[in-house]
Design a protein around this motif. Structure first.
Motif, PDB file in Angstrom:
ATOM      1  N   UNK A   1       0.810  -1.192   0.000  1.00  0.00           N
ATOM      2  CA  UNK A   1       0.000   0.000   0.000  1.00  0.00           C
ATOM      3  C   UNK A   1       0.858   1.262   0.000  1.00  0.00           C
ATOM      4  N   UNK A   2       1.872   1.254   0.828  1.00  0.00           N
ATOM      5  CA  UNK A   2       2.736   2.431   0.940  1.00  0.00           C
ATOM      6  C   UNK A   2       3.287   2.840  -0.413  1.00  0.00           C
TER       7      UNK A   2
ATOM      8  N   UNK B   1       0.417   4.168  -2.853  1.00  0.00           N
ATOM      9  CA  UNK B   1      -0.161   5.465  -2.582  1.00  0.00           C
ATOM     10  C   UNK B   1       0.810   6.601  -2.903  1.00  0.00           C
TER      11      UNK B   1
ATOM     12  N   UNK C   1      -5.954   7.179  -6.180  1.00  0.00           N
ATOM     13  CA  UNK C   1      -4.981   7.324  -5.093  1.00  0.00           C
ATOM     14  C   UNK C   1      -5.592   7.999  -3.876  1.00  0.00           C
ATOM     15  N   UNK C   2      -6.403   8.983  -4.135  1.00  0.00           N
ATOM     16  CA  UNK C   2      -7.039   9.674  -3.022  1.00  0.00           C
ATOM     17  C   UNK C   2      -7.976   8.730  -2.268  1.00  0.00           C
TER      18      UNK C   2
ATOM     19  N   UNK D   1      -5.821   6.401  -0.246  1.00  0.00           N
ATOM     20  CA  UNK D   1      -5.228   7.018   0.933  1.00  0.00           C
ATOM     21  C   UNK D   1      -6.301   7.250   1.981  1.00  0.00           C
ATOM     22  N   UNK D   2      -7.466   7.512   1.503  1.00  0.00           N
ATOM     23  CA  UNK D   2      -8.561   7.858   2.368  1.00  0.00           C
ATOM     24  C   UNK D   2      -8.995   6.720   3.287  1.00  0.00           C
TER      25      UNK D   2
ATOM     26  N   UNK E   1      -5.908   4.512   6.125  1.00  0.00           N
ATOM     27  CA  UNK E   1      -5.521   4.586   7.518  1.00  0.00           C
ATOM     28  C   UNK E   1      -6.324   3.606   8.351  1.00  0.00           C
ATOM     29  N   UNK E   2      -7.548   3.449   8.024  1.00  0.00           N
ATOM     30  CA  UNK E   2      -8.375   2.481   8.729  1.00  0.00           C
ATOM     31  C   UNK E   2      -8.369   1.116   8.082  1.00  0.00           C
TER      32      UNK E   2
END
Lengths: 287, 287
Positions: free
Chosen positions: B29-30, B33, B67-68, B71-72, B75-76
């Motif tokens: 993921x890192x 993104x 991508x947004x 990223x959105x 985190x969860x």
DNA sequence: GAATCCTGCAAATTATTTTCTTGATACGTT
DNA sequence: AACGTATCAAGAAAATAATTTGCAGGATTC
């Protein structure tokens, strides 16, 4: 460090054009995260290069990096800097509470002192007997949660929310025991007294509380939890969720530390529960 | 609907190139993104247009939109689809637990039935007496939390985690009362019995539990909480955080519903606590 | 064997960043 | 106090990079 915090902190050092950009981002997050650099620039009435410079100043590689950072913290951080919604429509209330809870966890994580947590769990793992103290709705829940989690690991533990009992227990504790106490405000004077008594008797003490508070200062090891509590009097809850997470972390670390013993005890308790239910093993410990 | 879920669901319908892209996004993921479309394409060994098409298929406007979105939810949602980290380093354990808790809240929010919550809070607000039931470490905590939150609003409420008492209370309850019970698994047979008894006596019943479970079916109104419980036996906790949030939402809605009365009672309790402490008003209710 | 779908290439478009320049403000010097 | 210089902000235009579109070849399936 997240971009929202950075934005807040840099606010003073920004030029007026940059401040306009910050305003737009802060107020209309949805727009900002979807806009192209040209659109954002137009809305802020600045040129695209200014937007790029703005992003750089905030520590981002580029505009798209900025957007990613933004989207990333947004889900958790978005509402943190906005005034709480006044709506009492059920959907809004629900969203508000959940966002706040996530925020609390987010902030907890950011401020967590891992070495303090580690120290605390080491002491708990090595204790002959654990006294878990806390009073009032929230901290007493934390105390019984500690008991709940730790006895399953085969540890000897008792929880008390009764100040008189706490004092007597603290006086009776031995240096091989551990006293762990929780106080959201850190200003529970009776808990401080219990800590004092324990320390006189060389009993190790652990506090879960606000840093620099009387309770924190009275304990030997402090796992500090510093969160801004919202000021809606109906909702003092999100902090507690953070405390619960701390207990969870502590208990997990203790579990890993004393693993073989814990697995056996857990299995035994689980067995007991499962057979007592409907033989369905899906059920996890402690409904 | 979040992009991770969409990706999982579409998985079967994707072509092999697209699957390669999905693999990379899911596993790293890192990288995904932060990467540009060219980099991502190169890593997946496909051409940039294929990446664009991939994004479109997932319902995004464009690559940057993708991508947004990513990223959105990241985190969860990030760790939700990844195998749990095996590390027992304190920092990793902490991160793991906090992420899981946030996930639980995220999933709770996604699956929340607002109208059920609203119905439940309406009944609670109108009850002459409330019985809050739950057994075992988790649900009994929920029950006492309900008591904790509701009594402050001036409501009459009692909590019990004792099956025999629950049955007796259910039998004694009147149609103007409300019985609310919690069961994480939904298979607490005694709670089902209490619900049955109550329903015979026309006492309104509310369940906080898994949907379609015996407990859910026994109650009149069910606020369902369906979360996959991780399978690490040391950590059955994150679900409970979701339950706490539900209680918080319920209590808040009840509070808004009976506002004038609640504010007064709250103030009185608060006053009492504050004067009993150190006169510092910063202290919120229920340490 | 036809149709469909996948896929990459290259061109076109669009977005972003860099460079260069102008204008403004603050500061020091005479 | 007035002038000059330094510093910084900010936009225009150009350069670069990234993304998307259109098209055509190739694979796969029915």
């Amino acid at each position: 460090m997240d971009i929202f915090t950075t934005m807040q902190e840099e606010r003073g050092r920004l030029s007026q054009s940059e401040n306009r950009i910050a305003d737009i981002v802060l107020n209309d997050f949805e727009f900002a995260v979807n806009a192209s650099i040209v659109e954002l620039a137009a809305k802020a009435d600045v040129s695209p290069p200014t937007v790029t410079r703005f992003c750089r100043r905030l520590g981002c590689e580029s505009f798209s990096d900025f957007k990613v950072q933004l989207a990333r913290t947004a889900y958790v951080g978005m509402r943190y800097f906005k005034p709480e919604s006044k709506s009492i429509a059920p959907a809004d209330v629900a969203q508000d509470i959940i966002t706040k809870a996530q925020n609390a966890l987010f902030l907890l994580h950011r401020g967590l002192d891992i070495s303090a947590i580690e120290q605390a769990s080491n002491r708990l793992a090595g204790a002959e007997m654990i006294y878990a103290f806390g009073s009032g709705g929230n901290s007493s829940m934390i105390a019984s949660e500690l008991q709940n989690r730790l006895f399953r690991l085969g540890l000897r533990v008792t929880a008390s929310s009764d100040h008189s009992m706490q004092l007597m227990m603290a006086a009776a504790a031995k240096p091989t025991d551990v006293l762990i106490g929780s106080s959201l405000s850190g200003r529970n004077a009776e808990l401080v007294r219990a800590f004092m008594l324990a320390r006189e008797a060389k009993v190790p003490t652990i506090a879960l509380t606000q840093s620099q508070s009387p309770v924190a200062l009275a304990a030997e090891v402090t796992v500090s939890v510093d969160l801004p509590e919202g000021n809606n009097i109906y909702r003092p809850t999100s902090t507690r969720i953070a405390y619960l997470a701390v207990v969870d972390i502590l208990a997990s670390l203790v579990a890993y530390r004393i693993q073989p013993q814990a697995t056996v005890t857990l299995r035994r308790i689980k067995q007991q529960l499962v057979t007592h239910r409907d033989g369905d093993d899906r059920q996890l410990l402690g409904d």
